[in-house]
Design a protein around this motif. Structure first.
Motif, PDB file in Angstrom:
ATOM      1  N   PHE A   1       3.795   3.508  -6.319  1.00  9.51           N
ATOM      2  CA  PHE A   1       4.458   2.248  -6.687  1.00  9.51           C
ATOM      3  C   PHE A   1       3.509   1.354  -7.469  1.00  9.51           C
ATOM      4  N   LEU A   2       2.262   1.288  -7.044  1.00 13.46           N
ATOM      5  CA  LEU A   2       1.275   0.474  -7.740  1.00 13.46           C
ATOM      6  C   LEU A   2       1.011   1.023  -9.145  1.00 13.46           C
ATOM      7  N   GLU A   3       0.955   2.322  -9.276  1.00 12.58           N
ATOM      8  CA  GLU A   3       0.755   2.921 -10.601  1.00 12.58           C
ATOM      9  C   GLU A   3       1.925   2.590 -11.528  1.00 12.58           C
ATOM     10  N   ASP A   4       3.135   2.593 -10.979  1.00 16.31           N
ATOM     11  CA  ASP A   4       4.317   2.328 -11.800  1.00 16.31           C
ATOM     12  C   ASP A   4       4.414   0.856 -12.223  1.00 16.31           C
ATOM     13  N   THR A   5       4.064  -0.040 -11.317  1.00 18.04           N
ATOM     14  CA  THR A   5       4.293  -1.469 -11.564  1.00 18.04           C
ATOM     15  C   THR A   5       3.054  -2.213 -12.043  1.00 18.04           C
ATOM     16  N   GLU A   6       1.861  -1.681 -11.733  1.00 15.74           N
ATOM     17  CA  GLU A   6       0.599  -2.381 -12.010  1.00 15.74           C
ATOM     18  C   GLU A   6       0.616  -3.791 -11.404  1.00 15.74           C
ATOM     19  N   ALA A   7       1.207  -3.905 -10.215  1.00 11.52           N
ATOM     20  CA  ALA A   7       1.297  -5.194  -9.536  1.00 11.52           C
ATOM     21  C   ALA A   7      -0.089  -5.734  -9.226  1.00 11.52           C
ATOM     22  N   ASP A   8      -0.241  -7.045  -9.315  1.00  9.62           N
ATOM     23  CA  ASP A   8      -1.501  -7.685  -8.933  1.00  9.62           C
ATOM     24  C   ASP A   8      -1.579  -7.912  -7.433  1.00  9.62           C
ATOM     25  N   GLU A   9      -0.424  -7.905  -6.784  1.00  5.17           N
ATOM     26  CA  GLU A   9      -0.357  -8.140  -5.347  1.00  5.17           C
ATOM     27  C   GLU A   9       0.944  -7.528  -4.841  1.00  5.17           C
ATOM     28  N   ILE A  10       0.898  -6.937  -3.658  1.00  6.91           N
ATOM     29  CA  ILE A  10       2.100  -6.377  -3.045  1.00  6.91           C
ATOM     30  C   ILE A  10       2.458  -7.215  -1.827  1.00  6.91           C
ATOM     31  N   MET A  11       3.715  -7.627  -1.765  1.00 12.26           N
ATOM     32  CA  MET A  11       4.221  -8.387  -0.631  1.00 12.26           C
ATOM     33  C   MET A  11       5.169  -7.491   0.153  1.00 12.26           C
ATOM     34  N   VAL A  12       4.969  -7.433   1.445  1.00 12.19           N
ATOM     35  CA  VAL A  12       5.707  -6.510   2.299  1.00 12.19           C
ATOM     36  C   VAL A  12       6.749  -7.257   3.112  1.00 12.19           C
ATOM     37  N   ASN A  13       7.989  -6.793   3.015  1.00 14.44           N
ATOM     38  CA  ASN A  13       9.046  -7.233   3.920  1.00 14.44           C
ATOM     39  C   ASN A  13       9.318  -6.095   4.878  1.00 14.44           C
ATOM     40  N   GLY A  14       9.262  -6.363   6.174  1.00 12.05           N
ATOM     41  CA  GLY A  14       9.445  -5.298   7.152  1.00 12.05           C
ATOM     42  C   GLY A  14      10.448  -5.686   8.221  1.00 12.05           C
ATOM     43  N   THR A  15      11.715  -5.388   7.992  1.00  8.07           N
ATOM     44  CA  THR A  15      12.764  -5.720   8.953  1.00  8.07           C
ATOM     45  C   THR A  15      12.879  -4.603   9.981  1.00  8.07           C
ATOM     46  N   ILE A  16      12.436  -4.887  11.187  1.00  6.32           N
ATOM     47  CA  ILE A  16      12.472  -3.917  12.283  1.00  6.32           C
ATOM     48  C   ILE A  16      13.019  -4.623  13.514  1.00  6.32           C
ATOM     49  N   TYR A  17      13.916  -3.972  14.216  1.00  6.79           N
ATOM     50  CA  TYR A  17      14.597  -4.594  15.358  1.00  6.79           C
ATOM     51  C   TYR A  17      13.627  -4.957  16.478  1.00  6.79           C
ATOM     52  N   ASP A  18      12.734  -4.053  16.821  1.00  8.18           N
ATOM     53  CA  ASP A  18      11.798  -4.255  17.925  1.00  8.18           C
ATOM     54  C   ASP A  18      10.541  -4.961  17.418  1.00  8.18           C
ATOM     55  N   HIS A  19      10.204  -6.105  18.006  1.00 12.46           N
ATOM     56  CA  HIS A  19       9.089  -6.900  17.491  1.00 12.46           C
ATOM     57  C   HIS A  19       7.756  -6.158  17.599  1.00 12.46           C
ATOM     58  N   GLU A  20       7.529  -5.444  18.684  1.00 13.87           N
ATOM     59  CA  GLU A  20       6.265  -4.716  18.832  1.00 13.87           C
ATOM     60  C   GLU A  20       6.148  -3.604  17.797  1.00 13.87           C
ATOM     61  N   LYS A  21       7.244  -2.940  17.506  1.00 13.21           N
ATOM     62  CA  LYS A  21       7.236  -1.913  16.452  1.00 13.21           C
ATOM     63  C   LYS A  21       6.974  -2.558  15.089  1.00 13.21           C
ATOM     64  N   ARG A  22       7.491  -3.760  14.905  1.00 12.41           N
ATOM     65  CA  ARG A  22       7.271  -4.485  13.652  1.00 12.41           C
ATOM     66  C   ARG A  22       5.799  -4.832  13.483  1.00 12.41           C
ATOM     67  N   LEU A  23       5.196  -5.314  14.548  1.00 13.78           N
ATOM     68  CA  LEU A  23       3.760  -5.591  14.492  1.00 13.78           C
ATOM     69  C   LEU A  23       2.980  -4.330  14.157  1.00 13.78           C
ATOM     70  N   ARG A  24       3.334  -3.238  14.796  1.00  8.92           N
ATOM     71  CA  ARG A  24       2.616  -1.991  14.566  1.00  8.92           C
ATOM     72  C   ARG A  24       2.759  -1.537  13.117  1.00  8.92           C
ATOM     73  N   SER A  25       3.921  -1.747  12.529  1.00  6.61           N
ATOM     74  CA  SER A  25       4.127  -1.378  11.134  1.00  6.61           C
ATOM     75  C   SER A  25       3.163  -2.133  10.226  1.00  6.61           C
ATOM     76  N   PHE A  26       3.068  -3.443  10.402  1.00  4.58           N
ATOM     77  CA  PHE A  26       2.161  -4.234   9.570  1.00  4.58           C
ATOM     78  C   PHE A  26       0.695  -3.878   9.847  1.00  4.58           C
ATOM     79  N   GLU A  27       0.390  -3.502  11.064  1.00 10.76           N
ATOM     80  CA  GLU A  27      -0.982  -3.096  11.378  1.00 10.76           C
ATOM     81  C   GLU A  27      -1.332  -1.791  10.650  1.00 10.76           C
ATOM     82  N   LEU A  28      -0.418  -0.818  10.671  1.00 15.51           N
ATOM     83  CA  LEU A  28      -0.665   0.442   9.979  1.00 15.51           C
ATOM     84  C   LEU A  28      -0.851   0.223   8.475  1.00 15.51           C
ATOM     85  N   ILE A  29      -0.029  -0.643   7.908  1.00 15.29           N
ATOM     86  CA  ILE A  29      -0.166  -0.933   6.473  1.00 15.29           C
ATOM     87  C   ILE A  29      -1.522  -1.576   6.185  1.00 15.29           C
TER      88      ILE A  29
END
Length: 335
Positions: free
Chosen positions: A301-329
């Protein structure tokens, strides 16, 4: 070649309201997420203005920005965005002048020209049916002049206190080419909503970069691209968690909006071929997978867009799973 470790990563949060939860819990989860991503090295945390949507709690965006900024210490906090045609530019100048005075050097003002809702709700917000976004450039100029009167040859007869003289970064947000071209012409930073308008991502970025004129704000173009990313321990778990986001868009397509629903085992059993194609059109750049899968797809995605910054939206039902997603990223861009 620019790599994921060379750019900033940030967060878009809508204070998602989940089935069986409360709005108070949504706000608490928003602050908890902000505190965690600050620790994990994300650069900014933006909240978005939407109205009359039972799955989004961030409608009073400026108020929620204050809540998040007060509960964090270093991460930038801002709007992604404020829908300017819904408001008087003077009111927004005063609100963000207040925020910048409370949290100096940490506030971003991202602006959009869409209503962030349906037309009936837009009418209820704006009262004046003539405010349909066509005068957005004029509203933007007025707003900027409340902060910096020198951008006009003749100062405005009214001043914003607080706001007057403050240097608050202003971003233009878009899901098509209009704001991309305007941001370029004005030499402002630009953020594109690839998380719901993926097919216009590359064209809008090209318009922005081609139209860019250096300004007192920027010498070179600077573009954030926002996309949906859900990371988990395995591809299978991430795809399962992603069905909450897909159901959210499915309900929008059907006009049967509901709070964020729990994930389901087989989404294909719930949708028609038409709906599946519509989901693909709106979620085409979304990335779901294990840490390794997400890293591979983010790199492409970065190669295609040459974005200067990536902003992540992460809609996940379970809050702990949501935290874990952002931690992995975060482990992808900070390791």
């Amino acid at each position: 070649m620019t790599t994921l470790k060379d750019i900033r990563f940030s967060v878009l949060d809508l204070s998602p309201i989940v089935e069986g939860g409360t709005i108070s819990q949504s706000f608490q989860n928003t602050l908890d997420l902000a505190q965690h991503v600050e620790k994990w090295g994300y650069h900014r945390f933006w909240l978005a203005e939407h109205h009359n949507m039972p799955f989004i709690g961030s409608s009073a965006t400026s108020v929620l920005i204050s809540y998040v900024a007060n509960g964090t210490s270093t991460i930038r906090v801002g709007s992604g965005g404020i829908m300017l045609p819904n408001h008087s530019p003077l009111v927004i100048a005063e609100q963000f002048g207040t925020l910048e005075s409370l949290f100096p050097g940490r506030i971003d003002l991202g602006l959009g020209r869409a209503p962030g809702t349906d037309q009936l709700t837009a009418q209820a917000l704006r009262r004046n049916s003539g405010d349909d976004g066509h005068n957005f450039p004029q509203q933007l100029t007025e707003l900027r002049a409340y902060f910096d009167p020198s951008i006009l040859s003749k100062p405005l007869p009214v001043r914003a206190f607080p706001g007057h003289g403050l240097k608050i970064p202003i971003w233009l947000l878009g899901s098509s080419g209009f704001s991309a071209q305007l941001a370029g012409q004005l030499g402002l930073p630009f953020a594109f909503a690839s998380h719901f308008s993926p097919k216009y991502t590359i064209p809008a970025l090209e318009i922005y970069r081609n139209a860019f004129q250096p300004s007192d704000v920027l010498d070179e173009p600077y573009a954030i691209v926002c996309l949906n990313v859900i990371a988990a321990e395995t591809d299978e778990e991430a795809n399962y968690l992603s069905t909450s986001l897909q159901q959210q868009f499915l309900h929008l397509i059907r006009r049967t909006e509901k709070p964020i629903q729990p994930p389901v085992d087989n989404l294909d059993e719930m949708i028609t071929v038409y709906e599946k194609n519509a989901l693909e059109e709106q979620l085409g750049t979304s990335i779901f997978g294990s840490k390794e899968t997400v890293e591979e797809k983010l790199t492409a995605f970065l190669e295609d867009t040459e974005a200067d910054e990536i902003m992540v939206n992460g809609t996940i039902y379970d809050h702990e799973k949501r935290l874990r997603s952002f931690e992995l990223i975060s482990e992808i861009f900070s390791s």
